[in-house]
Write an enzyme that holds these catalytic residues in place. Structure first.
Site, PDB file in Angstrom:
ATOM      1  N   SER A 185       1.830   1.711  21.022  1.00 33.04           N
ATOM      2  CA  SER A 185       1.143   0.683  21.805  1.00 33.04           C
ATOM      3  C   SER A 185       1.091  -0.615  20.992  1.00 33.04           C
ATOM      4  CB  SER A 185      -0.247   1.187  22.205  1.00 33.04           C
ATOM      5  OG  SER A 185      -0.806   0.374  23.187  1.00 33.04           O
ATOM      6  N   ASP A 407       3.786   5.571  31.935  1.00 32.09           N
ATOM      7  CA  ASP A 407       2.813   4.820  31.130  1.00 32.09           C
ATOM      8  C   ASP A 407       2.010   3.899  32.046  1.00 32.09           C
ATOM      9  OD1 ASP A 407       1.488   2.965  29.446  1.00 32.09           O
ATOM     10  OD2 ASP A 407       3.022   3.182  27.895  1.00 32.09           O
ATOM     11  N   HIS A 445       0.534   6.961  28.475  1.00 37.54           N
ATOM     12  CA  HIS A 445       0.538   5.962  27.415  1.00 37.54           C
ATOM     13  C   HIS A 445       0.485   6.648  26.047  1.00 37.54           C
ATOM     14  CE1 HIS A 445       0.232   2.063  25.681  1.00 37.54           C
ATOM     15  NE2 HIS A 445      -0.941   2.304  25.132  1.00 37.54           N
TER      16      HIS A 445
END
Ligand SMILES: *[C@@H]1O[C@H](CO)[C@@H](O)[C@H](O)[C@H]1NC(C)=O
Ligand SMILES: *[C@@H]1O[C@H](CO)[C@@H](O)[C@H](O)[C@H]1NC(C)=O
Ligand SMILES: *[C@@H]1O[C@H](CO)[C@@H](O)[C@H](O)[C@H]1NC(C)=O
Ligand SMILES: *[C@@H]1O[C@H](CO)[C@@H](O)[C@H](O)[C@H]1NC(C)=O
Ligand SMILES: *[C@@H]1O[C@H](CO)[C@@H](O)[C@H](O)[C@H]1NC(C)=O
Ligand SMILES: *[C@@H]1O[C@H](CO)[C@@H](O)[C@H](O)[C@H]1NC(C)=O
Ligand SMILES: *[C@@H]1O[C@H](CO)[C@@H](O)[C@H](O)[C@H]1NC(C)=O
Length: 520
Positions: A185, A407, A445
């Site tokens: 991320s 995601d 994610h």
């Protein structure tokens, strides 16, 4: 649960360590007085027998974190300027295999990723983590502090590498043979930024679900809120969302069911996973209420909202600003951070504190003009949308990136776009010799989602169940850097021994009647 690993055969020490193991706890404690590193203050040094729970500083973590290997823990702070500092920790395992590992952060934080640091130490890396230059998950520290923004944008990981390697050498008596980075991320963006700006910092980088093209990502996230009629971030007491454009969370299962009806079979099997969401040409019209229908359907306003969500963002010049939301990802509950009643907190923090230097802002008319402003100011040079990896590649650096196709926060299509940018910048259609992107159907994610999505990415406990480089992306990176064995695929593990093979871009994952295979 994090199963503790036996020593993987491939992850042998890069060369034998001469240090007398029995003296390590004593040697550890002397670091409090013997370490003299530039701009750095040692806060605390402890030797921790394993397994143990330890207290963690700062406002992000719960009070305890497990350490899974006996190690020397060094807590320290690096002054980066007179108005900024990076708090960091070293977890130096008693059994060291000669490797250095830096780990990254998430969101707009501000939080040492203790899970990743512990994971690295358990695999016998000298493992490091930082607070990214400020404490806490939010971006409030950016206000009136451009040097804190610089730490966040590029400097925290650089000083983690520079000071971390010095600290490692001071403890073990020799330099790490190889240096690695692991993050997802924001951590994926930090790893990409490191390869671009400080190509000598790492020999190998794992950058998951990278928040590259940060300014446009923040802009897209804000626009999604605009599409659903949100106006106010959570910290500014948002009113209830009464916009006709809004789609309540309770309606999304209907939307997801229609998306699957239209697109689940495209990959050859109806299993709830859309392997290639870019192939899904979702038409929301089917959900619009018929005359006299008042429930189980959407209004024309809401149908238009879905069209907006599932369309790419195009600038006034006709160029793509950011890919569309991936059909299927809306079914992940985390999607509510972008599509729910509250304006996305990271975009709000970024615009108010880093871009505008104001405490409050009216987001009602958020639009392309805000994105243009993000581009213009580009605080800390954070954009991270640049293909110039020549220096990293020339040093022999290896880069592994992965992205969940479900995601809910960052479009995996943007990772394809990044790949294509690097390929066109370097003038080579395939980046296989140093940069490989694995797209992970079903994954949310960084981890989780549908199907077998654990492959050693180290961002949460339970992901690191298989210790072979075929099934573990960090070990695959080590194997590539040190043995020249580039990973052709990555195998994910799931419940009850299930597995799925993930393909490297641009190969496609196709169901051929038995398992999925990768085809050109
Ligand atoms: C780790 O890998 C080694 C060698 O491949 C194997 O012998 C060992 O059983 C593995 N351990 C676990 C927990 O899978
Ligand atoms: C770091 O900055 C703090 C606060 O300005 C100061 O007290 C400290 O001496 C500095 N440490 C180093 C090693 O420069
Ligand atoms: C240093 O760490 C030890 C062990 O966790 C703890 O008891 C002690 O309070 C810490 N000291 C400081 C100054 O934080
Ligand atoms: C120490 O801080 C100064 C600025 O305060 C900086 O120029 C220098 O590069 C820093 N050194 C390291 C190793 O980060
Ligand atoms: C941020 O805003 C404050 C208050 O208006 C101002 O005093 C300060 O100089 C600004 N800081 C920057 C870095 O622009
Ligand atoms: C925010 O802006 C909108 C649109 O310009 C306006 O209608 C609204 O009154 C503003 N809200 C506040 C609190 O100023
Ligand atoms: C795994 O197997 C158990 C026992 O058969 C079953 O209850 C469970 O639902 C399975 N889990 C998954 C994710 O398939």
């Amino acid at each position: 649960m994090l199963r503790r690993l036996a020593v993987p055969a491939l992850l042998l020490p890069v060369c034998p360590l001469a240090t007398d193991i029995t003296s390590l706890p004593a040697r550890c404690l002397t670091l409090q007085h013997t370490l003299h590193l530039e701009n750095t203050t040692i806060l605390n040094v402890t030797h921790i027998p394993a397994p143990a729970t330890v207290a963690t500083p700062g406002s992000c973590q719960s009070s305890a974190t497990v350490t899974s290997a006996p190690l020397c823990r060094v807590q320290f702070v690096i002054n980066t300027t007179s108005t900024s500092a990076v708090h960091a920790e070293a977890w130096l395992p008693d059994t060291w295999f000669g490797r250095f590992l830096a780990t990254g952060n998430g969101g707009t934080g501000g939080c040492i990723d203790y899970g990743a640091v512990d994971y690295g130490a358990s695999l016998h890396f000298a493992a490091f983590g930082t607070d990214n230059g400020h404490d806490g998950a939010g971006g409030g520290a950016f206000l009136d502090h451009p040097e804190v923004v610089n730490d966040f944008a590029f400097r925290a990981i650089h000083v983690e590498a520079v000071i971390g390697k010095q600290l490692t050498e001071a403890y073990y008596g020799r330099q790490p043979a190889k240096s690695y980075y692991l993050g997802c991320s924001t951590g994926g963006r930090q790893g990409t930024q490191a390869a671009l700006r400080f190509p000598a910092d790492f020999d190998g980088i794992v950058a998951g679900a990278p928040a590259t093209d940060w300014n446009h990502l923040m802009g897209w996230s804000g626009l999604l809120g605009h599409f659903v009629g949100t106006t106010t971030p959570g910290d500014e007491s948002p009113p209830p969302n009464t916009s006709p454009k809004f789609i309540p969370a309770a309606m999304f299962p209907l939307v997801s069911a229609e998306i699957l009806r239209q697109c689940d079979a495209l990959d050859g099997i109806v299993d709830g996973i859309i392997s290639e969401p870019d192939d899904c040409d979702f038409n929301p019209q089917a959900l619009q209420c018929a005359v006299d229908q008042t429930s189980g359907c959407l209004t024309p306003f809401q149908v238009q909202t879905l069209r907006n969500i599932f369309s790419p963002v195009i600038g006034t010049d006709g160029n793509l600003i950011y890919p569309r939301y991936s059909p299927g990802a809306e079914a992940d509950p985390v999607s509510q951070a972008l599509l729910g009643p509250v304006f996305f907190q990271f975009t709000a923090d970024w615009e108010r504190f880093a871009v505008l230097n104001v405490t409050t802002h009216n987001f009602t008319d958020f639009g392309l003009q805000d994105i243009a402003l993000f581009d213009k100011i580009n605080p800390g040079g954070i954009s991270t949308f640049d293909g110039h990896l020549e220096a990293f590649r020339a040093r022999g650096g290896k880069f592994l990136t992965y992205h969940g196709r479900r995601d809910p926060l960052i479009s995996s299509t943007n990772s394809k776009r990044m790949y294509e940018l690097i390929a066109s910048t370097l003038g080579t259609p395939s980046l296989d010799d140093f940069y490989r992107l694995f797209l992970i159907p079903g994954m949310g994610h960084c981890s989780g989602g549908l199907g077998p999505t654990a492959f050693g990415q180290g961002t949460a406990p339970g992901l690191n169940v298989v210790n072979a480089s075929s099934h573990n992306i960090l070990l695959a990176l080590v194997d590539w850097v040190e043995n020249g064995a580039a990973p052709a695929t990555v195998v994910g593990s799931g419940a009850n021994g299930t597995e799925r093979t993930f393909c490297r871009f641009p190969m496609q994952s196709v169901f051929n009647g038995t398992p999925f295979v990768c085809t050109d």
